[in-house]
Design a protein around this motif. Structure first.
Motif, PDB file in Angstrom:
ATOM      1  N   ILE A 155       0.903  -1.273   0.029  1.00  0.00           N
ATOM      2  CA  ILE A 155      -0.077  -0.023  -0.081  1.00  0.00           C
ATOM      3  C   ILE A 155       0.822   1.306   0.074  1.00  0.00           C
ATOM      4  O   ILE A 155       0.646   2.165  -0.938  1.00  0.00           O
ATOM      5  CB  ILE A 155      -0.941   0.103   1.118  1.00  0.00           C
ATOM      6  N   GLU A 156       1.988   1.317   0.850  1.00  0.00           N
ATOM      7  CA  GLU A 156       2.834   2.578   0.990  1.00  0.00           C
ATOM      8  C   GLU A 156       3.419   2.656  -0.657  1.00  0.00           C
ATOM      9  O   GLU A 156       3.551   3.626  -0.951  1.00  0.00           O
ATOM     10  CB  GLU A 156       3.840   2.105   1.988  1.00  0.00           C
ATOM     11  N   THR A 157       3.954   1.581  -1.048  1.00  0.00           N
ATOM     12  CA  THR A 157       4.687   1.811  -2.336  1.00  0.00           C
ATOM     13  C   THR A 157       3.847   2.024  -3.564  1.00  0.00           C
ATOM     14  O   THR A 157       4.124   2.451  -4.328  1.00  0.00           O
ATOM     15  CB  THR A 157       5.551   0.257  -2.803  1.00  0.00           C
ATOM     16  N   ASN A 158       2.631   1.606  -3.583  1.00  0.00           N
ATOM     17  CA  ASN A 158       1.475   1.793  -4.414  1.00  0.00           C
ATOM     18  C   ASN A 158       1.363   3.239  -4.621  1.00  0.00           C
ATOM     19  O   ASN A 158       0.899   3.457  -5.912  1.00  0.00           O
ATOM     20  CB  ASN A 158       0.452   0.954  -4.055  1.00  0.00           C
ATOM     21  N   LYS A 159       1.852   3.949  -3.789  1.00  0.00           N
ATOM     22  CA  LYS A 159       1.425   5.647  -4.092  1.00  0.00           C
ATOM     23  C   LYS A 159       2.157   6.015  -5.008  1.00  0.00           C
ATOM     24  O   LYS A 159       1.844   7.114  -5.749  1.00  0.00           O
ATOM     25  CB  LYS A 159       1.746   6.367  -2.681  1.00  0.00           C
ATOM     26  N   TYR A 160       3.502   5.452  -5.261  1.00  0.00           N
ATOM     27  CA  TYR A 160       4.421   5.903  -6.462  1.00  0.00           C
ATOM     28  C   TYR A 160       4.542   4.926  -7.493  1.00  0.00           C
ATOM     29  O   TYR A 160       5.246   5.118  -8.476  1.00  0.00           O
ATOM     30  CB  TYR A 160       5.575   6.644  -5.767  1.00  0.00           C
ATOM     31  N   LEU A 161       4.292   3.562  -7.225  1.00  0.00           N
ATOM     32  CA  LEU A 161       4.636   2.456  -8.202  1.00  0.00           C
ATOM     33  C   LEU A 161       3.450   1.764  -8.103  1.00  0.00           C
ATOM     34  O   LEU A 161       2.925   1.174  -7.277  1.00  0.00           O
ATOM     35  CB  LEU A 161       5.970   1.682  -7.670  1.00  0.00           C
ATOM     36  N   ASN A 162       2.975   1.747  -9.564  1.00  0.00           N
ATOM     37  CA  ASN A 162       1.507   0.828  -9.689  1.00  0.00           C
ATOM     38  C   ASN A 162       1.924  -0.532  -9.573  1.00  0.00           C
ATOM     39  O   ASN A 162       2.068  -1.466 -10.545  1.00  0.00           O
ATOM     40  CB  ASN A 162       1.188   1.145 -11.221  1.00  0.00           C
ATOM     41  N   LEU A 163       1.824  -1.409  -8.265  1.00  0.00           N
ATOM     42  CA  LEU A 163       1.675  -2.640  -8.100  1.00  0.00           C
ATOM     43  C   LEU A 163       0.602  -3.352  -8.287  1.00  0.00           C
ATOM     44  O   LEU A 163       0.500  -4.541  -8.579  1.00  0.00           O
ATOM     45  CB  LEU A 163       2.457  -2.862  -6.600  1.00  0.00           C
ATOM     46  N   THR A 164      -0.484  -2.655  -7.615  1.00  0.00           N
ATOM     47  CA  THR A 164      -1.815  -3.477  -7.690  1.00  0.00           C
ATOM     48  C   THR A 164      -2.932  -2.393  -7.574  1.00  0.00           C
ATOM     49  O   THR A 164      -2.758  -1.310  -7.205  1.00  0.00           O
ATOM     50  CB  THR A 164      -1.865  -4.413  -6.279  1.00  0.00           C
ATOM     51  N   SER A 180       9.926  -8.622 -16.228  1.00  0.00           N
ATOM     52  CA  SER A 180      10.535  -7.942 -17.078  1.00  0.00           C
ATOM     53  C   SER A 180      10.672  -6.269 -16.687  1.00  0.00           C
ATOM     54  O   SER A 180      11.152  -5.757 -17.375  1.00  0.00           O
ATOM     55  CB  SER A 180      10.144  -7.695 -18.563  1.00  0.00           C
ATOM     56  N   THR A 181       9.854  -6.013 -15.590  1.00  0.00           N
ATOM     57  CA  THR A 181       9.857  -4.524 -15.221  1.00  0.00           C
ATOM     58  C   THR A 181      10.789  -4.486 -14.060  1.00  0.00           C
ATOM     59  O   THR A 181      10.588  -5.004 -12.801  1.00  0.00           O
ATOM     60  CB  THR A 181       8.419  -4.325 -14.814  1.00  0.00           C
ATOM     61  N   THR A 182      11.862  -3.714 -14.024  1.00  0.00           N
ATOM     62  CA  THR A 182      12.939  -3.432 -13.344  1.00  0.00           C
ATOM     63  C   THR A 182      12.596  -2.936 -12.036  1.00  0.00           C
ATOM     64  O   THR A 182      12.862  -3.520 -10.993  1.00  0.00           O
ATOM     65  CB  THR A 182      14.194  -2.737 -13.891  1.00  0.00           C
ATOM     66  N   LYS A 183      11.731  -2.032 -12.082  1.00  0.00           N
ATOM     67  CA  LYS A 183      11.191  -1.179 -10.954  1.00  0.00           C
ATOM     68  C   LYS A 183      10.373  -2.419  -9.925  1.00  0.00           C
ATOM     69  O   LYS A 183      10.556  -2.079  -8.549  1.00  0.00           O
ATOM     70  CB  LYS A 183      10.337  -0.188 -11.079  1.00  0.00           C
ATOM     71  N   LYS A 184       9.560  -3.080 -10.381  1.00  0.00           N
ATOM     72  CA  LYS A 184       8.997  -4.271  -9.818  1.00  0.00           C
ATOM     73  C   LYS A 184       9.959  -5.018  -8.970  1.00  0.00           C
ATOM     74  O   LYS A 184       9.694  -5.441  -7.825  1.00  0.00           O
ATOM     75  CB  LYS A 184       7.748  -4.637 -10.521  1.00  0.00           C
ATOM     76  N   PHE A 201      11.957  -3.393  -6.253  1.00  0.00           N
ATOM     77  CA  PHE A 201      10.688  -3.538  -4.968  1.00  0.00           C
ATOM     78  C   PHE A 201      10.764  -4.655  -4.390  1.00  0.00           C
ATOM     79  O   PHE A 201      10.703  -4.774  -2.852  1.00  0.00           O
ATOM     80  CB  PHE A 201       9.263  -3.060  -5.499  1.00  0.00           C
ATOM     81  N   ILE A 202      10.507  -5.820  -5.087  1.00  0.00           N
ATOM     82  CA  ILE A 202      10.461  -7.160  -4.328  1.00  0.00           C
ATOM     83  C   ILE A 202      11.811  -7.618  -3.891  1.00  0.00           C
ATOM     84  O   ILE A 202      11.538  -8.064  -2.694  1.00  0.00           O
ATOM     85  CB  ILE A 202      10.072  -8.390  -5.412  1.00  0.00           C
ATOM     86  N   ALA A 203      12.786  -7.211  -4.296  1.00  0.00           N
ATOM     87  CA  ALA A 203      14.136  -7.526  -3.494  1.00  0.00           C
ATOM     88  C   ALA A 203      14.116  -6.740  -2.419  1.00  0.00           C
ATOM     89  O   ALA A 203      14.640  -7.284  -1.330  1.00  0.00           O
ATOM     90  CB  ALA A 203      15.188  -7.242  -4.664  1.00  0.00           C
ATOM     91  N   LEU A 251      14.845 -11.773 -10.358  1.00  0.00           N
ATOM     92  CA  LEU A 251      15.393 -11.973 -11.757  1.00  0.00           C
ATOM     93  C   LEU A 251      14.485 -11.131 -12.470  1.00  0.00           C
ATOM     94  O   LEU A 251      13.397 -11.228 -12.867  1.00  0.00           O
ATOM     95  CB  LEU A 251      15.072 -13.201 -12.206  1.00  0.00           C
ATOM     96  N   VAL A 252      15.333 -10.047 -13.411  1.00  0.00           N
ATOM     97  CA  VAL A 252      14.659  -9.183 -14.247  1.00  0.00           C
ATOM     98  C   VAL A 252      14.884  -9.960 -15.683  1.00  0.00           C
ATOM     99  O   VAL A 252      16.188  -9.877 -16.172  1.00  0.00           O
ATOM    100  CB  VAL A 252      15.129  -7.638 -14.210  1.00  0.00           C
ATOM    101  N   ASP A 253      13.929 -10.363 -16.327  1.00  0.00           N
ATOM    102  CA  ASP A 253      14.349 -11.236 -17.684  1.00  0.00           C
ATOM    103  C   ASP A 253      13.025 -11.453 -18.371  1.00  0.00           C
ATOM    104  O   ASP A 253      11.795 -11.099 -17.604  1.00  0.00           O
ATOM    105  CB  ASP A 253      14.973 -12.372 -17.566  1.00  0.00           C
ATOM    106  N   ARG A 254      13.043 -12.212 -19.344  1.00  0.00           N
ATOM    107  CA  ARG A 254      11.940 -12.850 -19.967  1.00  0.00           C
ATOM    108  C   ARG A 254      11.709 -13.910 -20.018  1.00  0.00           C
ATOM    109  O   ARG A 254      12.860 -14.771 -20.357  1.00  0.00           O
ATOM    110  CB  ARG A 254      11.683 -12.075 -21.740  1.00  0.00           C
ATOM    111  N   ALA A 255      10.579 -14.553 -20.227  1.00  0.00           N
ATOM    112  CA  ALA A 255      10.601 -16.205 -20.094  1.00  0.00           C
ATOM    113  C   ALA A 255      11.145 -16.683 -21.406  1.00  0.00           C
ATOM    114  O   ALA A 255      11.751 -17.961 -21.488  1.00  0.00           O
ATOM    115  CB  ALA A 255       9.049 -16.544 -20.099  1.00  0.00           C
ATOM    116  N   GLU A 256      10.947 -15.732 -22.657  1.00  0.00           N
ATOM    117  CA  GLU A 256      11.493 -16.483 -23.753  1.00  0.00           C
ATOM    118  C   GLU A 256      12.901 -16.613 -23.493  1.00  0.00           C
ATOM    119  O   GLU A 256      13.671 -17.547 -24.455  1.00  0.00           O
ATOM    120  CB  GLU A 256      11.127 -15.735 -24.854  1.00  0.00           C
ATOM    121  N   THR A 257      13.391 -15.506 -22.872  1.00  0.00           N
ATOM    122  CA  THR A 257      15.249 -15.543 -23.138  1.00  0.00           C
ATOM    123  C   THR A 257      15.448 -16.822 -22.092  1.00  0.00           C
ATOM    124  O   THR A 257      16.395 -17.599 -22.391  1.00  0.00           O
ATOM    125  CB  THR A 257      15.404 -14.300 -22.388  1.00  0.00           C
TER     126      THR A 257
END
Length: 237
Positions: A34-43, A101-105, A108-110, A124-130
């Motif tokens: 909730i706190e982070t959602n104020k500046y980063l669209n998490l949910t 694939s979204t670095t900001k998210k 945040f999790i880390a 991990l910041v990456d794509r499933a195809e990679t």
């Protein structure tokens, strides 16, 4: 702000309920989101009851028929950390890789995992195809979780290459049709998998439609899958 506990609903619907320590972590997770959602669209889910139902119960109910402790689990397209973070709290001896694939998210999790001392999360910041074509990840996981990412064929192409033989992909879905089931069986077979079961368990507070597709890895995924970035979505199998 504290979340509702709903221990009776946990017990009735999943045959499990969080320990006091896990409940405390869920509360802290909610407050951080909730706190982070104020500046980063998490949910878009912000009320305590909605968060409990759509981000905690909805993440964990499909996992409770399995013991994920001492297993390697990847959450593909984790977004704000669901189902991976609740999974890591519930199964604290499982090794969870949360990928997006979204670095900001992912950053945040880390940070959140560090702040809450959740030590069994790797990010991990990456794509499933990679990563599906990389030796470090291909055929390395016991479970692959994928929630609200894309249509079923895409989810199968993302998950099955990452699984060990006898591993399980768990696909979180809303509506589900017989036509989709028949098509998915063929695609799963092409990719070395077999649909083991499909479970319909609607959410307990608002009765929102939920289906969970469990796909067992029974053979090898052909080397050309997953295809290059973007192709599974643009040209689905």
């Amino acid at each position: 702000m504290n979340l509702p506990q709903f221990n009776d609903i946990w017990q009735e619907t999943t045959n499990w309920q969080p320990s006091p320590d896990q409940q405390l972590l869920f509360d802290e997770l909610y407050n951080k989101i909730i706190e982070t959602n104020k500046y980063l669209n998490l949910t878009r889910i912000t009320t305590p009851e909605e968060f409990w139902e759509k981000n905690l119960w909805d993440s964990l109910a499909p996992l409770m028929g399995y013991d994920l402790n001492n297993k390697k689990i990847i959450d593909i397209g984790t977004g704000g950390g669901f189902p991976g973070i609740p999974g890591a709290i519930a199964f604290n001896r499982g090794q969870f890789t949360l990928m997006d694939s979204t670095t900001k998210k992912i950053n945040f999790i880390a940070q959140l995992a560090q702040d809450l001392n959740i030590t069994n999360i790797t990010t991990l910041v990456d794509r499933a195809e990679t990563i599906g074509q990389e030796k470090a990840y291909r055929k390395q996981f016991d479970f692959a979780l994928i929630r609200a990412v894309a249509e079923t064929s895409v989810c199968l192409e993302y998950t099955l290459p990452l699984l060990k033989k006898n591993g399980t992909a768990i696909l979180y879905r809303g509506n589900w049709t017989q036509e989709e089931e028949e098509k998915s069986k063929k695609i799963a077979h092409l990719l070395g998998g077999n649909i083991e079961k499909i479970v319909n368990q609607n959410t307990p507070l608002n009765n929102n439609i939920r289906h969970c597709i469990y796909v067992k890895k029974i053979g090898n995924t052909p080397k050309q899958y997953p295809r290059e970035v973007g192709k599974p979505v643009k040209q689905p199998l």
